[in-house]
Every structure is written in C-alpha cells, then in structure tokens.
Design a protein around this motif. Structure first.
Motif, PDB file in Angstrom:
ATOM      1  N   MET A 271      -5.148   1.288   8.125  1.00  0.00           N
ATOM      2  CA  MET A 271      -6.006   2.455   8.307  1.00  0.00           C
ATOM      3  C   MET A 271      -5.674   3.522   7.283  1.00  0.00           C
ATOM      4  O   MET A 271      -4.532   3.615   6.807  1.00  0.00           O
ATOM      5  N   LEU A 272      -6.669   4.342   6.972  1.00  0.00           N
ATOM      6  CA  LEU A 272      -6.406   5.544   6.206  1.00  0.00           C
ATOM      7  C   LEU A 272      -5.630   6.516   7.093  1.00  0.00           C
ATOM      8  O   LEU A 272      -5.532   6.335   8.307  1.00  0.00           O
TER       9      LEU A 272
ATOM     10  N   GLN B 195       3.520  -1.013  18.525  1.00  0.00           N
ATOM     11  CA  GLN B 195       3.530   0.248  17.803  1.00  0.00           C
ATOM     12  C   GLN B 195       3.167   0.028  16.349  1.00  0.00           C
ATOM     13  O   GLN B 195       3.493  -1.002  15.764  1.00  0.00           O
ATOM     14  N   PRO B 196       2.486   1.001  15.737  1.00  0.00           N
ATOM     15  CA  PRO B 196       2.131   0.864  14.330  1.00  0.00           C
ATOM     16  C   PRO B 196       3.349   0.927  13.416  1.00  0.00           C
ATOM     17  O   PRO B 196       4.315   1.637  13.738  1.00  0.00           O
ATOM     18  N   LEU B 197       3.312   0.189  12.339  1.00  0.00           N
ATOM     19  CA  LEU B 197       4.333   0.301  11.319  1.00  0.00           C
ATOM     20  C   LEU B 197       3.865   1.316  10.282  1.00  0.00           C
ATOM     21  O   LEU B 197       2.764   1.206   9.761  1.00  0.00           O
ATOM     22  N   LYS B 198       4.661   2.299   9.984  1.00  0.00           N
ATOM     23  CA  LYS B 198       4.273   3.343   9.020  1.00  0.00           C
ATOM     24  C   LYS B 198       4.523   2.865   7.602  1.00  0.00           C
ATOM     25  O   LYS B 198       5.451   2.142   7.346  1.00  0.00           O
TER      26      LYS B 198
ATOM     27  N   TRP C 202       0.846  -1.189   0.000  1.00  0.00           N
ATOM     28  CA  TRP C 202       0.000   0.000   0.000  1.00  0.00           C
ATOM     29  C   TRP C 202       0.889   1.249   0.000  1.00  0.00           C
ATOM     30  O   TRP C 202       2.085   1.195   0.308  1.00  0.00           O
ATOM     31  N   SER C 203       0.288   2.369  -0.333  1.00  0.00           N
ATOM     32  CA  SER C 203       0.994   3.644  -0.350  1.00  0.00           C
ATOM     33  C   SER C 203       1.070   4.202   1.065  1.00  0.00           C
ATOM     34  O   SER C 203       0.044   4.372   1.731  1.00  0.00           O
ATOM     35  N   THR C 204       2.273   4.484   1.539  1.00  0.00           N
ATOM     36  CA  THR C 204       2.432   5.059   2.879  1.00  0.00           C
ATOM     37  C   THR C 204       1.953   6.497   2.938  1.00  0.00           C
ATOM     38  O   THR C 204       1.813   7.057   4.029  1.00  0.00           O
ATOM     39  N   GLU C 205       1.701   7.088   1.776  1.00  0.00           N
ATOM     40  CA  GLU C 205       1.136   8.441   1.761  1.00  0.00           C
ATOM     41  C   GLU C 205      -0.367   8.412   2.030  1.00  0.00           C
ATOM     42  O   GLU C 205      -0.941   9.411   2.462  1.00  0.00           O
TER      43      GLU C 205
END
Length: 436
Positions: A368-369, A433-436, A345-348
């Motif tokens: 998540m968005l 923790q979330p991964l970005k 997915w796009s990290t942006e």
C-alpha cells in the motif's frame, strides 16, 4: 472486408492463435493462415511438464480438436519460416513453397537464454520451451541419468526440477541470486519458495552460478563447474535462466529489432502491414508504468492477440493492458499476483501487510501507499479472484477495506473450513500485522 485480403501469422502459440480466432470472429471473409514449424496444432505450452510426468498425453494438451481449424477456415501450415521478403510480401520456408501475404503478424515466441557458457551446446544440455525440447528431454533422461543440474531459478526452472524429481532423478538447482526468484519476489516470499524447494529434496544452491559444462569422450555432458569451482557430476543440464525473443531469422532484414521486434501501441512495426505480438514483441515505450518493454507472460500474449485482431479488422485499437496479474505453481504451492508488488520498495513511500501461516506454505502480502491505497497483492497456497483485485486496485481501495471484504475474494470458498464460512471473517487472523 475483401475476400482477397490474406493475413498470415507466424507462430501458433497463445498470441498467434488468439489473434487468428478473434479475427475470424470479427471477419467472416478474410483469409487467415497460421504457420508453425514446431507443431501443426496449437497446444498448451504450460502443460508440457504434465506430459513428461505421465499425467496426460501430448494430444491432451491441444485445446481444440483437429476439425476446429477447418470449420473456422483457419489454414494451418506446418513448416519453419526461413526468410521474409518484406518488399514483395512473401515468406520462404525450409520445406514448402513460397507464400504471399497482405498483412503479416510475427508471433514467434521465445527461446531459452544461453550466455556463452563453455559446453552449453553439448548433448544433454537444453532448455524447456518447445515441443522439441520436451521430446529431447524425454529421450535424454529415459535412462542412465544419476543426477541433473538446473541453471537459473525462474518459473521454467522450478517446472523442470519438479519433472525430474517426479522421475526420481536427483536434482541440483543453481541459482546465482541470494534468494529464489528474488528479482521478482520480496524476501519473505522468496524464502518461502526456497524452503519449499528444499523440502522436496531438491539440492538448492543459492549464490551459485554456472562457470562451465564439461564433456565426456562422446560429446555428452559429464559434469558442471560452478562459480565456486566445485565440480558436480551429472548427465543432464537444464538451462532455465530466462528466455529471449525468437527472432534470429529476422535480424538481417529491414525490420527494426532490438531484443525483440520493435512495435508501437498498435503492434505496428517500422514496415507497413507488418505487426508483432507476444514474447517476441518489444514496445518502443512501456505500455504502462509497471510494465516491461518485452512482456513474456501467457496472459499478456493472449491480450496482445485479441487486441491486434481489432486493428487488423480495420478498427485501430491501442494496447491497454490494465492491472497486472500473473499466476504460477511452485511444486504444489499455487501463486498469484495482482497489481504491483516489486521485490523491494521504499519504506518512506509504501507500507506492506504480510501474513504467513505457521505451515510456511500459505502467505498473503498487500502493498500500500502511505495513505493506505492498495497497490498490489501476492498470495501463496490459496486462490483469490482476479475480478475482485482488478476492481479494488482500479478503485484505489484502502487496505482496511480490502481486508474487511477479503472473503469476497475467495476463489474456492466451498473448500474453506466451515467455521470460516459461518463467521464470515477474513481469512487472515486478527494477530496478522503489517510489515513496515
């Protein structure tokens, strides 16, 4: 409805049987005939592996007793359909006489993919989809198999690997991608499954494809040549590189086909009163933005059959699949997915929360968005409630809300540690923790 209406369903898998059962619930008078050359009675296809492993007998895979069909006045015809005369509304069979229909439902399922590999039709080379495949595998592996090679790293491949390993047959697993099932799973989940496969003493070869299957002097497989040129000696080859709609007997007819039988949202084909559902159906347009044109999953097959029954009853009902979900097992690790979690997915556009237990066998991901709205989840090694995630994804909950109430999603809370139940805390540790 008129007693003279005759609905004929080709295929007694989950799609065809669900359609027949639901239609009978809606209409007590209509005549229903269910046809299959594979088996007379409906059986659970996902349970075939347990028959091979000796955990159950084949008759145990049949959800309904033989008397069920007579009681519900669903006629069973055990034969293979050879040809369909759409103009005269007749079916021709390999063994029995012709059969006329008023409305026809095509639910013929799938068959294992073959990609033109040299030797792919040798004795000892097969897929795993049908009852006949199970019987063939039983016969071919009962003795004299020193090694088996499996080609393709999907869900059927992992089932076949487990079956063979259970019988102490060494397995080499060829997966042409760089990670196991990484066209579906994100990298972390793919790595988790790959490690688990290797931990079960299965020789997993990533970035390795099949070049050729070599015959012995008797026309049986003796080895495979990999894409790297290595020769692996074996006596059984499992072809598990996906499946394709089982519609070859329809390709020269007036029915519009592509990969599968082309249908609209009502499962109607280009021929009036002819429908297609399940693995063999191909939508003109995807039924939802996150869905494929061909849906080859048990759950969607069941929904296809139930939805079409209403249309056959005279209440046209478009297919509205809702939130995507699926489940499977990777050896002894259970897997569930709800909503949309693509392999990349796009990290942006998206944030990802990923937690993995130190054992490497339990994991949870939430996509998540950027505003925090949940899009989907993957979970491994524990069960979560479908109804909970159907609710939160439809409700566009924020990720923080989901984590705060995650204990409500526990499918089997009675098996959780007592301290977890008393504290009423989410199953994820505070350090996750979330991964970005």
């Amino acid at each position: 409805m008129s007693k003279t209406r005759h609905v004929v369903i080709i295929g007694n898998g989950i799609s065809g049987v669900t359609c027949a059962r639901q239609l009978r619930k809606l209409d007590d008078q209509i005549r229903i005939t269910l046809i299959s050359g594979e088996s007379k009675y409906f059986f659970s296809r996902t349970a075939l592996m347990y028959v091979y492993m000796g955990h159950m007998k084949f008759e145990h895979t049949q959800p309904y007793e033989p008397w069920f069909w007579n009681k519900n006045r669903i006629e069973l015809l055990h034969d293979w359909v050879k040809e369909v005369d759409f103009e005269n509304k007749k079916l021709m069979f390999q063994s029995t006489n012709e059969l006329s229909y008023d409305e026809l439902v095509i639910a013929t399922g799938s068959k294992p993919n073959k990609f033109g590999w040299p030797g792919q039709d040798l004795l000892g080379v097969q897929g795993l989809y049908s009852k006949q495949d199970l019987e063939s595998m039983e016969d071919l592996t009962k003795d004299g198999v020193e090694r088996a090679v499996i080609v393709g790293g999907g869900l059927i491949g992992i089932e076949m690997a487990e079956m063979l390993a259970y019988r102490k047959i060494p397995v080499t697993f060829l997966v042409r991608e760089g990670g196991f099932w990484n066209n579906v799973l994100p990298k972390e989940e793919s790595d988790l499954v790959g490690r688990h496969v290797k931990a079960h003493h299965i020789d997993l070869r990533l970035e390795t494809g099949l070049k050729e299957i070599v015959s012995d002097q008797h026309g049986r497989v003796k080895s495979v040549i990999t894409s790297s040129g290595e020769e692996i000696y074996c006596q059984f080859v499992g072809l598990t590189a996906g499946v394709t709609p089982n519609i070859d007997f329809l390709r020269e007819s007036k029915l519009e086909v592509n990969r599968g039988v082309k249908v609209d949202s009502l499962f109607q084909t280009n021929i009036p009163n002819v429908y297609a559902i399940g693995d063999c159906a191909e939508f003109h347009q995807a039924p939802a933005p996150d869905r494929k044109l061909v849906e080859q999953v048990w759950y969607t097959g069941r929904m296809h059959g139930e939805t079409l029954a209403y249309t056959l009853h005279g209440k046209p009902t478009p297919y509205q699949p809702g939130v995507w979900f699926n489940s499977a097992k990777f050896l002894d690790i259970e897997y569930q997915t709800y909503g949309t979690v693509p392999p990349q997915w796009s990290t942006e556009e998206f944030d990802s929360f990923y937690w993995e237990h130190s054992s490497g066998k339990v994991a949870f991901r939430m996509l998540m968005l950027k505003d925090g709205t949940i899009q989907g989840v993957n979970n491994f090694g524990f069960r979560l409630k479908h109804e909970f995630f159907d609710k939160v994804i439809k409700g566009r909950w924020k990720g923080e809300q989901v984590i705060a109430q995650l204990e409500k999603a526990n499918f089997d809370p009675e098996f959780l540690p007592l301290t977890s139940r008393k504290s009423k805390r989410p199953i994820m540790p505070n350090s996750a923790q979330p991964l970005k």
